[in-house]
Structure formats: structure tokens, C-alpha cells
Design an enzyme around this catalytic site. Structure first.
Site, PDB file in Angstrom:
ATOM      1  N   GLY A   1      33.129  28.922  11.178  1.00 17.85           N
ATOM      2  CA  GLY A   1      33.967  30.890  11.448  1.00 17.85           C
ATOM      3  C   GLY A   1      33.522  31.016   9.987  1.00 17.85           C
TER       4      GLY A   1
ATOM      5  CE  LYS B   1      40.771  23.516  -4.643  1.00 18.41           C
ATOM      6  NZ  LYS B   1      41.516  22.239  -5.849  1.00 18.41           N
TER       7      LYS B   1
ATOM      8  N   GLY C   1      35.984  21.779   5.173  1.00 17.28           N
ATOM      9  CA  GLY C   1      35.757  21.098   6.158  1.00 17.28           C
ATOM     10  C   GLY C   1      35.187  19.364   5.908  1.00 17.28           C
ATOM     11  CD  GLU C   2      31.564  17.419   3.465  1.00 18.71           C
ATOM     12  OE1 GLU C   2      31.602  18.305   2.567  1.00 18.71           O
ATOM     13  OE2 GLU C   2      30.244  16.799   3.558  1.00 18.71           O
TER      14      GLU C   2
HETATM   15 MO1  MOS Z   1      27.228  17.911   4.873  1.00 20.61          MO
HETATM   16  S1  MOS Z   1      27.740  16.227   5.218  1.00 20.61           S
HETATM   17  O1  MOS Z   1      27.030  18.890   6.740  1.00 20.61           O
HETATM   18  O2  MOS Z   1      28.689  18.896   4.415  1.00 20.61           O
END
Ligand code: MOS
Length: 765
Positions: free
Chosen positions: A494, A719, A722-723
Site C-alpha cells: 500500500g 516505524k 511489514g515484518e
Molecule cells: Mo525483506 S525479507 O523483503 O523485508
């Protein structure tokens, strides 16, 4: 005056130094009391309609006149040498335009010099042997079938522990251990710490190789034309792809253009051009025609990388009060056939808790299996399973609540570096997550018939601070619309939408009037790869700075129209007005009057603060139901509470959490690449036999954001996100299963067979 300043930035734990042009710090961080119109809410994805109506153009949709199709012939063996290869039949097939093998392909080093683009030694099943371009798919397939290869089979090894032995088949001249030995890290004294401990847990954990399985497979269209090379690539990093292609083909950067308008995910596997990209470019140069290569699902499964499987041997010493005084880790990480780095499995061990005595040893080991690549929080997702299992084992041994033992070991400063944080609200995430989940009420397992319910949790630490260089421009157009230009790409998270929101907020112009142009290196506004949870924190501040610049230019011009000094002018909802609202003018009216004069604001991402750690945190809670006869697990609910700083778009953020948690659910319970050891063959290179979670397994997921605005990290206070959602959820599910059943599975995925086996063992005791 523009000053150059050095700063440090990180992507997934790999640090680099960057020079940034530091302009006068004009854009102040948004404060807590800031009132937002477009930031923070549930703004709909600006490209949602294009995606759901199928109008968005992905790489696979690109079709150019005269386009040829490229396909690879792949090695069926885990380790082999090409003795001879005969392409004469293939070349005579009607429609075939070129056939490439090691004999006629330039000797381009690949895998950081461990092999060549077309090598004669093949080190894992699926490695590229030949490449065919033809008028259509059918001719290409026929040609592949007509290439005769004589292989010499070489002894292979797929198990990392076997690969470490002296007598194991050598995969590379330098041996099977990455860097010739392990990487070690220590603080305090593990021995001393273990002596202080009243409970010592010693155990081994194993994690499996999870595949990315992006909705869109790897692929490109390459066109070598009179001005250079244009490549449409499904990539997380158009600039990286351009850089590498310019090196490989000795072209100036300006002669290579890389385009990625839409992409269906990458999860870490799409940072670089692939062999498909370079071969397509070579073939396009030779034929003068565009060449398209899209990997099919089997190829994607066999060659596009995976999360590196790991073995974690852990020794943890707790004091009676739950204080973790000693922690040792020896990790063996299966890198597959090639690697340029080792995922940091020790990451959570080193960074999550305040542990005085710690020693980690990590071995990266080569085997004749698919080369690992980055995958959503590489290393940390693996490490969190081992560490967070051990935390629960310690809590159980000591009769402590799992949440309490984590709070006892809370790190007030960054444990690995000793630095203060820019912000940390893990404590708040524990509290808010536990509250939303109902943690304190659910701590007794509930049995009904043959099912038993239990709960578990895990903590998460990750980076995600982003950094420079990242550049943007914001144009105010004569029709009253705004164009944000950046050469970043939207991996699917997004990015377009959040950048539009940020520009709209700074400008005071409705988000519907903001267009975001990205995904094209021709824009020449350098941006980092979409990875390391860093896109928002890298790009967002640059866009905000550019919008601010444009706004100030607009207001300066407005002083002459509205007849008021700059100091009392502002823009609200598309209206330029004096602070009290006495005099005003619509933005579009002013821009229309300016005619052809375009206002262009420029912005750059500023440096990261010196001497501070920028990290993200989460607390994840899982409730599961286990059938004790069949071992079948149902995840009933996940609550994922995050400190990712300020949230720019709640709806998209929830999407990130849902996606990460569902991937973690697959990692915990289902996903496993099955390799037959004797032949090295991958038995399930497809989506039928490689089990992914579907809507049947997906569960109720609640995202909680504690949102401390991070005033030191960047001008947004945001911050990354995504992960973090994938990191702890598998551990939380494993802990919940142990809580429900009383047996602990230490190897992922936690299949029904493993649960039943352990339950039987525990009954026999
Ligand atoms: Mo990396 S594993 O695409 O943030």
C-alpha cells in the site's frame, strides 16, 4: 547550503553507511497532539479499484509487439556436471529463435562469484542448464524437450549436519561452511551465568524451509532497443535491478530503465535481477525483439529461494524469579547451494531481552538444496521460535506466567549495542495485547471431549527504521491535482496509498486529488528497495518534505493573491486561508491562475539519529484447539499488538498484520518442503503438495497498535510494520499447543503426526 552528512541505515540487519545531503531541517516531526485529516485513518487503497477490476498492469500482463517467450531447461539432479550438451535439434524447431547454454553464454559471475550465469557444475535441483527463446510457449517447450544433456552425477548432501562433516561432498572449493567458520557473539560469561542459574533448560529446536509463494511469480520482459535496455520486472528494488544490469552489461545507469508498476508480492525474494532477467536481456539484444520470461509455479518453488531452515541448540539459565541470567545458542543454518550472507537467527536472542551473559555461535552451511533468500524477517522468525519456546519452558519450570517472565527480562536499553532506543513501547504492547486477548482469564487449559484449548504468547523485536537515501518530488498541477513522484515501488503493502496520505496531510489537499507515480527508474528519484520493513520510514519522510516544500512555494505565491503575510497563511481542505479564515482562495483557483507555471517541491530523507537504536516490537497471543486423538490443531484466535510507531493507515496496517500472521500460521503448522535425501529430489514443488494456509485455516486476527509517535526516528514518527507480524506468531501457536496438550513440539511444522506421537509418549510415561 547543502551539507553532506554521514549516517547509518540498515536493511534486515545489514548496515551500510550513507552520505545524505542535509538541508536545513525544515519539517518538524508530527507531535502527538497533531490533528490529522488524512493520516492515521482507514483511507481506502488508492489502487484498490485498479487491482480488483484487473486493470492494474503486472509484469506478466506486459505484451509488446514481436515479443518472444523464454524458457529454461533445469537440472534434474542435486549435484552434477555437464559433460556434453546437444542443442542442434532444438535449434531446428520452427519458431525457435535462440538457444543458450554455457557454450554460448558470456561467462558472467553469479551468486557472488560462486558460479556462473550458465555454469557446467549444477549444485541444486532446478539450476539453469539452457535457455530457449521462441515465438511462442509451445515451440519453447518443444525445444526444451529436444535438448540432450549428458550429466556426470556428483555425490550430493542435503542435510546441513552431514554437510559439515569432513568426508561430506564438497559443494564449493572453500568448503561447505560459509566464511570457513561460524560467526560468534558474546557478552558477559555464559559459564558464570549458568552457575548463577537455578533452572537450566537445554534443548534443540528445528525450523523448516518456508517458501515465499508470492501470488506473482518471478518474471520480466526485457527489451534491448536503440537507446538501451528497458526491463519490466516483478521486483522489490527497481534501482537494485538497474544497478546490477548496468554492471553486467557495462551500460551507463541512464541507459537501463526498470519498470515495476504493480507487483504481487516478493517477501524478500525479489531484490535482484534473476537469471531470467539477464538471459532475457541477452536474447533481446541478439534478436532485436522483446523477450518475456515468467517462471511457472514449479520453477518458482524450485529456484526462487526460501527461508533458511535452522537447527537451534539452546542453553538457558533462569534464576528462581524468572530472570534469564545466561543464554547460549548454537545455530546451524542451511543456506542451500549458494549464499552471500547468513540470516541472523541469533537476532532475537541478542536483542529481545536484557540478558547479562550470552553467547551465540552461528554456522551457515551449504547443501545441495535451493539457495536461501531473504524472507519476511529472515533469521528472526526462525530464532523467535527457539527463544520464545525456551522462555515458556522456563516459565513452566518455575511456575511463572509466560507474560510475567517476559516482563522480568524487559530490556530498557538495546541489549546488543547498549544504545538507548528512539522509542520502545513493548511494555504497552504486552498490556494492550493481553487485555484485548483476555490473557489472564485464559490461563487454564479447557478440555471438552477430545479437544483441549490452550493459549500462548511470544514477543517480537525487529528493525524497520528505514533511512536515506530516498528522494521525492511533489508537483502541484494547474488542474488542482497533486502528483507525488518517487522511484520507489509498491510491493503490495500500500505504498502508493500511504504516500498519497502523507502528501495530502502536509498540503492540506484532499487525498483523492493526489496521484502517486512510482515504479520506474526513469523518474530518477532514488529510493531504497521495498524491504526490511523500511519503505514507509524511508520514503514517507521524503514525500512529506517535498510536500512541505511545495506548500511553502504555493503559500508564498498566495501572499500576492490573498494579500496577507506568509506567517498567517495555511491550507485546509484545499483552501488557502488566513489563520482566522477571513480571507481565502481555493488551491485549484490559484493554480489555474498561474497557468503553465508548475510548482515542484523537492524532498530528501534526512539522516537517522546518531547513537540511537530504532527498533519495532510486538506481543503476539494465540488461542488454539487441539484434537488429542488426531493431533489436528485449529488456531482459534490471534491478537497481535504492535509498537511500530505512528500508524499512517489503520486498514492497510491491519492488512499487514493479517498477512504476516497467516504466513506464520503456515510456518507453524503446515509448510514444509519435502526433499528425498537419497536422490535430493524435491517431492512437493507445487501448490498442491506444499501446504499453504487457506481461508479454511485462516483465523480471527486482531491487530492492536500502541502507537507511541517516535519523534526521533523521522519526521512522521512512524516505524516499519511489514515484518514484525510474522516473527512471533509461530512461537505463540507452539506455546499455545504446549499449554493445551502438555507436550511441546520443537520442530516446525507442528503436524498432527508429531503431536500424536508426543502425546502417546507422554501417556506411556
Ligand atoms: Mo525483506 S525479507 O523483503 O523485508
Amino acid at each position: 547550503m547543502v551539507r553532506l552528512r554521514k549516517t547509518r541505515a540498515e536493511v534486515e540487519g545489514r548496515w551500510r553507511e550513507e552520505y545524505v545531503a542535509e538541508e536545513e531541517e525544515r519539517v518538524k516531526s508530527w507531535r502527538r497532539e497533531q490533528r490529522f485529516n488524512y493520516v492515521g485513518g482507514r483511507v481506502r487503497a488508492v489502487d484498490g479499484p485498479a487491482k480488483v477490476t484487473g486493470r492494474a498492469i503486472y509484469t506478466a500482463d506486459v505484451a509488446l509487439p514481436g515479443m518472444l517467450v523464454g524458457r529454461f531447461l533445469r537440472c534434474p539432479y542435486p549435484h552434477a556436471r555437464i559433460l556434453s550438451i546437444d542443442t542442434s535439434h532444438a535449434e531446428r524447431i520452427p519458431g525457435v529463435r535462440a538457444v543458450y547454454t554455457h557454450l554460448n553464454t558470456p561467462k558472467i559471475p553469479w551468486h557472488t562469484g560462486m558460479s556462473y550465469l550458465m555454469d557446467t557444475t549444477l549444485r541444486y535441483p532446478g539450476e539453469e542448464v539452457a535457455f530457449v527463446v521462441a515465438e511462442d510457449e509451445a515451440a519453447a517447450e518443444d525445444a526444451l524437450d529436444s535438448i540432450y544433456v549428458e550429466y556426470e552425477r556428483l555425490p550430493h548432501v542435503v542435510d546441513p549436519l552431514e554437510a559439515m562433516r569432513e568426508e561430506a561432498p564438497k559443494i564449493h572449493e572453500g568448503g561447505n561452511v560459509f566464511g570457513g567458520g561460524p560467526s560468534r557473539h558474546r557478552r558477559g560469561s555464559l559459564e558464570k551465568g549458568l552457575q548463577e542459574a537455578s533452572v537450566v533448560i537445554e534443548d534443540e529446536f528445528r525450523t523448516s524451509p518456508a517458501l515465499h509463494n508470492s501470488l506473482e511469480t518471478h518474471g520480466c520482459v526485457a527489451y534491448w532497443h536503440s537507446q538501451g535496455l528497458t526491463v519490466w520486472e516483478s521486483t522489490q528494488a527497481i534501482h537494485n535491478v538497474r544497478q546490477r544490469l548496468s554492471e553486467v552489461f557495462s551500460l551507463p545507469l541512464s541507459a537501463v530503465r526498470v519498470i515495476c508498476e504493480y507487483m504481487g508480492g516478493g517477501f524478500g525474494a525479489k531484490f535482484d535481477p534473476g537469471k531470467h532477467t539477464v538471459m532475457a536481456a541477452l536474447a533481446s539484444r541478439a534478436t532485436g525483439r522483446p523477450v518475456k520470461v515468467i517462471l511457472d509455479r514449479t520453477e518458482e518453488n524450485l529456484v526462487s529461494g526460501c527461508r533458511a531452515p535452522s537447527i537451534q541448540r539452546v542453553k538457558a539459565g533462569f534464576r528462581r524469579d524468572g530472570r534469564l541470567v545466561a543464554l547460549g545458542l548454537e545455530a546451524i543454518i542451511n543456506l542451500g547451494a549458494y549464499a552471500s550472507w547468513v540470516p541472523l537467527v541469533s537476532g532475537p536472542y541478542r536483542m529481545l531481552y536484557n540478558i547479562p551473559n550470552l553467547e551465540t555461535v552461528e554456522w551457515g552451511v551449504f547443501t545441495n538444496t535451493i539457495p536461501h533468500t531473504a524472507m519476511r524477517a529472515p533469521g528472526f522468525t526462525e530464532g523467535a521460535f527457539g527463544l520464545e519456546s525456551v522462555m515458556d519452558m522456563g516459565a513452566e519450570e518455575l511456575g511463572l506466567d509466560p507474560l510475567a517472565i517476559r516482563l522480568t527480562n524487559y530490556a530498557e536499553t538495546e541489549p546488543d549495542t547498549g544504545l538507548p532506543y528512539t522509542s520502545k513501547a513493548l511494555r504497552e504492547a504486552y498490556t494492550a495485547g493481553a487485555e484485548a486477548f483476555g490473557w489472564s482469564k485464559l490461563r487454564t487449559p479447557v478440555r471438552s471431549g477430545k479437544t483441549v484449548r490452550g493459549v500462548g504468547m511470544a514477543s517480537v523485536v525487529w528493525w524497520g527504521g528505514g533511512g536515506p537515501p530516498a528522494y521525492a518530488e511533489v508537483k502541484l498541477n494547474r488542474d488542482g491535482t497533486v502528483t507525488v513522484l518517487t522511484a520507489t515501488q509498491d510491493i503490495g503493502t500500500g505504498t502508493r496509498t500511504i504516500l498519497a496520505q502523507i502528501a495530502a496531510e502536509e498540503l492540506g489537499i484532499p487525498v483523492e486529488r493526489v496521484n502517486v507515480l512510482l515504479g520506474d527508474t526513469a523518474l530518477e528519484l532514488f529510493s531504497p528497495g521495498s524491504g526490511g520493513s523500511g519503505t514507509l520510514a524511508s520514503m514517507g519522510p521524503a514525500v512529506r518534505a517535498a510536500a512541505f516544500d511545495a506548500k511553502m512555494q504555493l503559500l508564498e505565491i498566495a501572499t500576492q493573491f490573498v494579500d496577507a503575510p506568509l506567517e498567517i497563511l495555511e491550507i485546509r481542505d484545499g483552501q488557502i486561508q488566513t489563520v482566522g479564515g477571513e480571507r481565502s482562495m481555493r488551491v485549484e483557483e490559484l493554480l489555474r491562475r498561474l497557468g503553465d507555471f508548475a510548482i515542484v517541491g523537492r524532498g530528501a530523507r534526512g539522516p537517522n539519529p546518531d547513537g540511537r537504536a530504532i527498533e519495532t516490537f510486538a506481543a503476539q497471543f494465540a488461542e488454539v484447539e487441539v484434537d488429542v486423538e488426531t493431533g489436528k490443531v485449529r488456531v482459534l484466535r490471534i491478537v497481535s499488538a504492535h509498537d511500530s510507531g505512528r500508524i499512517i493507515n489503520k486498514m492497510l496496517a491491519e492488512g499487514q498484520v493479517a498477512g504476516g500472521v497467516v504466513q506464520a500460521l503456515g510456518y507453524a503448522l503446515l509448510e514444509q518442503r519435502v526433499v528425498e535425501p537419497d536422490t535430493g529430489t524435491v517431492l512437493n514443488p507445487n501448490l498442491a503438495d506444499y501446504l499453504l494456509p487457506t481461508s479454511l485455516e485462516a483465523t480471527e486476527i486482531e491487530a492492536v497498535f500502541v502507537e507511541p509517535e517516535d519523534l526521533l526516528a523521522n519526521n512522521l514518527g512512524a516505524k516499519g510494520l511489514g515484518e514484525p507480524p510474522i516473527i512471533g506468531a509461530a512461537a505463540a501457536i507452539a506455546n499455545a499447543i504446549a499449554h493445551a496438550t502438555g507436550v511441546r513440539i520443537k520442530e516446525l511444522p507442528i503436524t498432527p503426526e508429531k503431536i500424536v506421537r508426543e502425546l502417546k509418549k507422554s501417556l506411556a510415561r
